[in-house]
Design a protein around this motif. Structure first.
Motif, PDB file in Angstrom:
ATOM      1  N   ILE A 186       0.844  -1.204   0.000  1.00 45.25           N
ATOM      2  CA  ILE A 186       0.000   0.000   0.000  1.00 45.25           C
ATOM      3  C   ILE A 186       0.876   1.249   0.000  1.00 45.25           C
ATOM      4  O   ILE A 186       0.712   2.154  -0.824  1.00 45.25           O
ATOM      5  N   GLY A 187       1.805   1.309   0.945  1.00 43.65           N
ATOM      6  CA  GLY A 187       2.688   2.466   1.040  1.00 43.65           C
ATOM      7  C   GLY A 187       3.633   2.555  -0.139  1.00 43.65           C
ATOM      8  O   GLY A 187       3.922   3.655  -0.627  1.00 43.65           O
ATOM      9  N   LEU A 188       4.113   1.408  -0.608  1.00 42.05           N
ATOM     10  CA  LEU A 188       5.029   1.389  -1.748  1.00 42.05           C
ATOM     11  C   LEU A 188       4.390   2.010  -2.975  1.00 42.05           C
ATOM     12  O   LEU A 188       4.998   2.829  -3.675  1.00 42.05           O
ATOM     13  N   SER A 189       3.149   1.641  -3.239  1.00 42.63           N
ATOM     14  CA  SER A 189       2.446   2.187  -4.400  1.00 42.63           C
ATOM     15  C   SER A 189       2.199   3.686  -4.258  1.00 42.63           C
ATOM     16  O   SER A 189       2.391   4.453  -5.204  1.00 42.63           O
ATOM     17  N   LEU A 190       1.775   4.114  -3.067  1.00 42.01           N
ATOM     18  CA  LEU A 190       1.541   5.546  -2.847  1.00 42.01           C
ATOM     19  C   LEU A 190       2.830   6.341  -3.033  1.00 42.01           C
ATOM     20  O   LEU A 190       2.821   7.439  -3.600  1.00 42.01           O
ATOM     21  N   PHE A 215      -8.174   5.884   7.422  1.00 47.32           N
ATOM     22  CA  PHE A 215      -7.100   6.180   8.376  1.00 47.32           C
ATOM     23  C   PHE A 215      -5.746   5.743   7.837  1.00 47.32           C
ATOM     24  O   PHE A 215      -4.779   6.504   7.839  1.00 47.32           O
ATOM     25  N   ILE A 216      -5.670   4.475   7.384  1.00 45.86           N
ATOM     26  CA  ILE A 216      -4.389   3.909   6.934  1.00 45.86           C
ATOM     27  C   ILE A 216      -3.838   4.686   5.753  1.00 45.86           C
ATOM     28  O   ILE A 216      -2.663   5.078   5.733  1.00 45.86           O
ATOM     29  N   ALA A 260      -0.257   8.660   3.426  1.00 46.81           N
ATOM     30  CA  ALA A 260      -0.085   9.743   2.460  1.00 46.81           C
ATOM     31  C   ALA A 260       0.542  10.968   3.115  1.00 46.81           C
ATOM     32  O   ALA A 260       1.371  11.654   2.519  1.00 46.81           O
ATOM     33  N   LEU A 261       0.155  11.246   4.370  1.00 49.78           N
ATOM     34  CA  LEU A 261       0.721  12.393   5.087  1.00 49.78           C
ATOM     35  C   LEU A 261       2.230  12.245   5.236  1.00 49.78           C
ATOM     36  O   LEU A 261       2.981  13.216   5.045  1.00 49.78           O
ATOM     37  N   PHE A 264      -4.525  12.708   1.584  1.00 51.14           N
ATOM     38  CA  PHE A 264      -4.509  12.891   3.034  1.00 51.14           C
ATOM     39  C   PHE A 264      -5.704  13.719   3.503  1.00 51.14           C
ATOM     40  O   PHE A 264      -6.396  13.359   4.464  1.00 51.14           O
ATOM     41  N   ILE A 265      -5.967  14.838   2.830  1.00 52.14           N
ATOM     42  CA  ILE A 265      -7.088  15.706   3.227  1.00 52.14           C
ATOM     43  C   ILE A 265      -8.403  14.950   3.141  1.00 52.14           C
ATOM     44  O   ILE A 265      -9.222  14.960   4.076  1.00 52.14           O
TER      45      ILE A 265
END
Length: 263
Positions: free
Chosen positions: A12-16, A48-49, A54-55, A191-192
């Motif tokens: 998830i984080g890798l793609s973002l 949330f995740i 993203a933040l 994030f927003i």
């Protein structure tokens, strides 16, 4: 299965971090199928995740000048309005069982997963096609940017997905941003949107397991750090088709499971 879930959270984080989107569309299936969380609650957890991940990426992109605040706000303000209407008004009015077809109950959870699967398949085609190219325009079309923001807000509100696969093309075409700036700005918008949606769910007293969210978010954060670093060396355009095929397979799997493999 939970071990696979934590590993998938890294993706998830890798793609973002790499392409400014896509990771949020993975979060719902991971939560529902690997952690056995109810789809409606999974949309709240997803907000949330994805939002907190993203933040973390926003700071890195801000430091290297990839955040365009004005474009982000024109996109995010109408998007936030759509999110609040969907999550705080419309979803609450949808009954748990919508109707029955030949003794097959069509539930709210079933509807969320099917719509999500269709969304994934549609997104995969846009990623696989490799047709997204930036066109040269003379100025930013803020009105069209805001209109698309409202549409993305509907998707985010209903499905708990950040809509990054729609945000990136909008920023390329209507905000006239280079790819790397579109990625950074997309993270701010995600994030927003996610933060407002999640806070709205807290307002209506959605039960939240913060320990679980912290563990998943920490894995996604690791993926974000890796993805942000790799984005400086790898062209996001090259990764989109690969990720698109992965999303396509997952979308088809969700439809097959929900229609034919329901336990």
């Amino acid at each position: 299965m939970e071990y696979f879930g934590y590993l998938a959270a890294v993706i998830i984080g890798l793609s973002l971090g790499l392409i400014g989107g896509g990771g949020s569309i993975l979060t719902i299936p991971i939560l529902v199928y690997l952690f056995k969380i109810d789809p409606k609650l999974a949309t709240s957890y997803s907000l949330f995740i994805v939002g907190i991940t993203a933040l973390s990426g926003c700071f890195s992109h801000y430091q290297i000048g990839n955040l365009k605040i004005k474009s982000a706000l024109y996109f995010a303000v109408p998007s936030v309005f759509s999110i609040l209407v969907i999550r705080e008004v419309i979803i609450l009015k949808i009954p748990n069982i919508l109707f029955t077809i030949n003794d097959f109950p069509v539930t709210k959870s079933f509807l969320i997963m099917i719509i999500f699967a269709v969304l994934m398949i549609a997104a995969s085609f846009s990623m696989i096609s490799k047709t997204i190219t930036q066109t040269q325009v003379l100025h930013t079309n803020y009105w069209q940017l805001s209109a698309i923001g409202a549409v993305v807000g509907i998707i985010t509100g209903f499905l708990g997905a950040g809509g990054g696969f729609l945000i990136i093309p909008a920023l390329l075409f209507f905000a006239n941003l280079p790819m790397k700036q579109a990625v950074g700005t997309s993270l701010l918008i995600i994030f927003i949107n996610s933060a407002i949606g999640f806070l709205g769910d807290l307002y209506i007293h959605t039960p939240i397991n913060y320990t679980f969210l912290a563990s998943i978010s920490s894995m996604a954060f690791i993926g974000m750090l890796i993805g942000t670093r790799l984005s400086k060396k790898i062209d996001g355009y090259r990764l989109k088709p690969i990720f698109g095929w992965f999303i396509l397979i997952m979308g088809i799997y969700i439809i097959v499971k929900e229609l034919f493999l329901r336990s």
